[in-house]
Design an enzyme around this catalytic site. Structure first.
Site, PDB file in Angstrom:
ATOM      1  N   ASP A 156       9.033  -6.293   2.814  1.00  8.95           N
ATOM      2  CA  ASP A 156       8.931  -5.706   4.085  1.00  8.95           C
ATOM      3  C   ASP A 156      10.375  -5.129   4.619  1.00  8.95           C
ATOM      4  O   ASP A 156      11.108  -5.895   4.332  1.00  8.95           O
ATOM      5  CB  ASP A 156       8.496  -6.863   5.299  1.00  8.95           C
ATOM      6  N   THR A 157      10.394  -4.089   5.291  1.00  5.71           N
ATOM      7  CA  THR A 157      11.497  -3.293   5.237  1.00  5.71           C
ATOM      8  C   THR A 157      11.715  -2.696   6.799  1.00  5.71           C
ATOM      9  O   THR A 157      10.945  -2.448   7.321  1.00  5.71           O
ATOM     10  CB  THR A 157      11.785  -2.096   4.226  1.00  5.71           C
ATOM     11  N   HIS A 171      18.725  -0.715  -0.146  1.00  5.53           N
ATOM     12  CA  HIS A 171      18.088  -1.867   0.249  1.00  5.53           C
ATOM     13  C   HIS A 171      17.176  -2.464  -0.901  1.00  5.53           C
ATOM     14  O   HIS A 171      17.400  -3.812  -1.203  1.00  5.53           O
ATOM     15  CB  HIS A 171      17.513  -1.818   1.713  1.00  5.53           C
ATOM     16  N   ASN A 201       0.820  -1.027  -0.032  1.00  2.00           N
ATOM     17  CA  ASN A 201       0.018   0.040  -0.149  1.00  2.00           C
ATOM     18  C   ASN A 201       0.669   1.242  -0.046  1.00  2.00           C
ATOM     19  O   ASN A 201       0.220   2.238   0.172  1.00  2.00           O
ATOM     20  CB  ASN A 201      -1.099  -0.102   1.194  1.00  2.00           C
ATOM     21  N   GLY A 211       9.969   7.739   4.361  1.00  2.00           N
ATOM     22  CA  GLY A 211      10.042   7.205   5.402  1.00  2.00           C
ATOM     23  C   GLY A 211      11.209   8.092   6.421  1.00  2.00           C
ATOM     24  O   GLY A 211      11.287   8.966   6.484  1.00  2.00           O
ATOM     25  N   TYR A 212      12.436   7.090   6.644  1.00  2.00           N
ATOM     26  CA  TYR A 212      13.320   7.448   7.270  1.00  2.00           C
ATOM     27  C   TYR A 212      14.586   8.090   6.625  1.00  2.00           C
ATOM     28  O   TYR A 212      15.622   8.393   6.781  1.00  2.00           O
ATOM     29  CB  TYR A 212      13.920   6.318   8.093  1.00  2.00           C
ATOM     30  N   ASP A 213      14.365   8.279   5.126  1.00  2.00           N
ATOM     31  CA  ASP A 213      15.312   8.553   4.092  1.00  2.00           C
ATOM     32  C   ASP A 213      16.187  10.102   4.483  1.00  2.00           C
ATOM     33  O   ASP A 213      17.339  10.045   4.468  1.00  2.00           O
ATOM     34  CB  ASP A 213      14.827   8.872   2.650  1.00  2.00           C
TER      35      ASP A 213
END
Ligand code: ITT
Length: 198
Positions: free
Chosen positions: A74-75, A182, A14, A155-157
């Site tokens: 999934d990361t 990744h 999603n 995200g966390y980038d």
């Protein structure tokens, strides 16, 4: 093999950013269908204890209900000074939702005064083709900065600087991130499986 035969495969996510990244890597080799493309509006529950478990849960959801070849990602962000956290809990680190700003704020606050900033992103991709399950992964090493930099990525980038880089993933062009990330590495392995002779 129905969808792969037709040169299509479902990506059970999603997250539109993940979809954009993987579609860019795929180019015109294969059409990547999203969950909405197949009429799936579910927020698939991620109840697994590991990235592997959650990737399989998402891929099985589509495979079992829709009978289509598919894969799921999934990361997690693993921070050494936090014992590998947030890891499998990366999406819901600060809140129940996917609040990237809150997640980054909590991460920076938990690392306040911490000198060891070493971290890595790890992606696990589960592929289900003809009912056969396979898994690949990809890792990029780096460090967590003390404040966010850059507007790109997701995200966390903004707080993650890959090893050997002077900029964060959020300051990089999408193709620069894909080349070493990744997800880029895991997706390259996925396409080696899907297209063994290319
Ligand atoms: P799906 O499960 O629908 O694929 P999601 O966003 O929930 O999408 P994950 O469960 O894999 O994805 O959650 C991983 C968390 O890590 C989530 O908060 C993301 O924002 C973040 N994340 C994943 N890939 C990332 C990347 O390439 N760069 C930065 N942050 C990332």
């Amino acid at each position: 093999m129905r969808y792969l035969f037709m040169n299509k495969i479902v990506f059970a996510t999603n997250n539109s950013h993940k979809l954009d990244e993987v579609r860019q890597i795929a180019g015109d080799r294969i059409q990547i269908l999203s969950l909405s493309d197949i009429g799936c509006t579910a927020d698939i529950p991620e109840t697994g204890a590991t990235l592997e478990d959650n990737a399989l849960i998402k891929a099985r959801y589509v495979s079992e209900r829709y009978g289509l070849d598919c894969f799921a990602d999934d990361t997690g962000l693993e921070v050494d000074a936090l014992g590998g956290a947030p890891g499998v809990h990366s999406a819901r680190y600060a809140t129940d939702g996917h609040d990237a700003q809150a997640n980054m704020r909590l991460l920076l606050s938990n690392l306040k005064d911490e000198h060891n900033r070493k971290a890595r992103f790890r992606t696990v991709i589960a592929l289900i083709r003809d009912g056969q399950e396979q898994m690949v992964d990809g890792v990029v090493e780096g460090e967590i900065l003390t404040e966010p930099h850059g507007e790109g990525g997701f995200g966390y980038d903004p707080v993650f600087r890959p090893e050997g880089w002077q900029i964060t993933f959020a300051q990089a062009a999408p193709e620069e991130k894909n080349a070493i990330s990744h997800r880029g590495r895991a997706t390259a392995k996925l396409f080696d499986i899907l297209f063994p002779n290319s």
